[in-house]
Design an enzyme around this catalytic site. Structure first.
Site, short mmCIF file in Angstrom:
data_model
loop_
_atom_site.label_atom_id
_atom_site.label_comp_id
_atom_site.label_asym_id
_atom_site.label_seq_id
_atom_site.Cartn_x
_atom_site.Cartn_y
_atom_site.Cartn_z
N THR A 134 0.86 -1.17 0.00
CA THR A 134 0.00 0.00 0.00
C THR A 134 0.90 1.22 0.00
O THR A 134 1.58 1.50 0.98
CB THR A 134 -0.93 0.02 1.23
OG1 THR A 134 -1.75 -1.14 1.21
CG2 THR A 134 -1.82 1.26 1.22
N LYS A 236 -7.76 0.94 -2.50
CA LYS A 236 -7.30 0.54 -1.17
C LYS A 236 -7.20 1.75 -0.24
O LYS A 236 -7.58 1.68 0.94
CB LYS A 236 -5.93 -0.14 -1.29
CG LYS A 236 -5.27 -0.49 0.05
CD LYS A 236 -6.08 -1.49 0.84
CE LYS A 236 -5.50 -1.76 2.23
NZ LYS A 236 -4.18 -2.38 2.20
N LYS A 313 0.37 5.51 8.36
CA LYS A 313 0.90 5.71 7.00
C LYS A 313 -0.24 5.77 5.98
O LYS A 313 -0.28 6.65 5.12
CB LYS A 313 1.85 4.57 6.64
CG LYS A 313 2.44 4.66 5.24
CD LYS A 313 2.79 3.29 4.68
CE LYS A 313 1.56 2.50 4.31
NZ LYS A 313 1.86 1.23 3.61
#
Length: 370
Positions: A134, A236, A313
């Site tokens: 990701t 995502k 993050k």
């Protein structure tokens, strides 16, 4: 990525003839370890002559994986690569599962791409890359463009990383004669990775998706084509924006309910069967004992799940791309600030499952101004 522990020396001349039968998996963290184990075990069952290569920046992780896999499958052929370049030379299929954008840039720019340029043109062109990290959408599109255009004379060296002001709006046009690549971030967490029930959100051209699908189906239950390069990551990031906010409000509701005298299991059952139902309540509930028929990370002192630092993050990726596209995300920004405070004020929670935000709230830290 150059592990210093003793590992099996790869005989590249020997592997060249069987490169099409080999899969390399780079990145054996919490998710990558379970994904690779599922993939290799099923590939080994389908074809006993399959060859596997693992590589990780932490030498002990690669060694631990090798030992565990060979103990369960003593007849399998699995080797440890000394670096990502060696892994790329050994296998036609290369899967990366790394922490974030900087690691992806490093692995591709210093390992995978330089290694592929040393191969015969036909071997390089047959290479297939899957990145399940990701990361920033712009970085994903940059790497995809570099892979697709590997064999073109204009792509003799890697381009610089996108700046923080770049906008992920341009999709590169792939060169058919070059290697193929997809971005395939996952949803489902460590539990899903271990059970082989992950959802893969895939970005890439139709032919690349068709090639990725049977591979990804060995590690997950759902494989969704979201669009061209970067689309899987876009999906995502949007999903984790929702998840990050939900986990905080779930913790708030569970804490409030207990202060009002409700049993956590009763409250979880009520919310789980009502309009507040969500994954954070039904699967990743942060209160021990709230899900008596399940074993969320809170039952293990928040070990073994999706790290709080990684959720921070991901929330950062969402808020950054929201700013780049002038999209208002007030809840996302507030949630990102909360995770930042959790990591800063209780560093011991950074590596624990992000549902540990409940512990931060329970100890009264939420009473301070965020």
């Amino acid at each position: 990525m150059r592990p210093t522990v003793r590992c099996l020396q790869l005989n590249l001349e020997r592997l060249a003839s069987q490169r099409h039968k080999s899969t390399s998996f780079i990145g054996l963290g919490r998710m990558g370890y379970e994904m690779a184990f599922n993939l290799f075990s099923k590939q080994h069952a389908l074809a006993s002559d399959s060859h596997f290569v693992v590589c990780d920046a932490v030498p002990s992780s690669a060694a631990r994986f090798r030992d565990a896999f060979m103990e369960q499958f003593p007849g399998a052929r699995l080797e440890v690569a000394r670096d990502s370049g060696e892994a790329a030379l050994a296998s036609q299929t290369i899967i990366t599962m790394l922490p974030a954008s900087p690691q992806v840039l490093d692995v591709y720019h210093t390992g995978i791409l330089p290694a592929l340029r040393t191969l015969p043109r036909e071997a390089a062109a047959s290479t297939f890359c899957i990145d399940s990290t990701t990361l920033d959408v712009a970085v994903a599109r940059q790497i995809s463009s570099e892979v697709h255009n590997l064999l073109s004379s204009s792509n003799s060296s890697p381009t610089s990383a996108p700046t923080s002001t770049s906008t992920p709006t341009t999709t590169p046009t792939p060169t058919p004669s070059g290697p193929l690549m997809v971005d395939a971030p996952v949803s489902g967490g460590v539990t899903g990775a271990k059970a082989g029930t992950l959802s893969f959100l895939v970005g890439g051209e139709a032919d690349a998706f068709a090639r990725a699908k049977p591979i990804l189906e060995l590690m997950g239950k759902r494989v969704i084509h979201c669009g061209p390069a970067g689309a899987g990551l876009a999906a995502k990031i949007c999903n984790n924006l929702v998840l990050g906010v939900q986990q905080i409000v779930t913790a708030e509701a569970m804490l409030l309910g207990q202060k009002l005298g409700l049993d956590p299991a009763v409250l979880a059952a009520v919310i789980g069967s009502s309009t507040g139902s969500c994954w954070s309540v039904n699967v990743n509930n942060p209160v021990p004992g709230a899900l008596p028929d399940k074993a969320p990370p809170c039952e293990r002192k928040y070990e073994g799940g999706f790290a709080t630092a990684l959720m921070l993050k991901d929330m950062g990726l969402a808020t950054t791309v929201a700013q780049q596209t002038s999209t208002p995300t007030p809840l996302g920004e507030a949630a990102s600030a909360i995770y930042a405070k959790v990591v800063a004020e209780k560093p011991e929670l950074a590596g624990k499952d992000f549902s540990a935000v409940y512990e931060w709230l329970r100890e009264g830290e939420a009473g301070k101004k965020v």
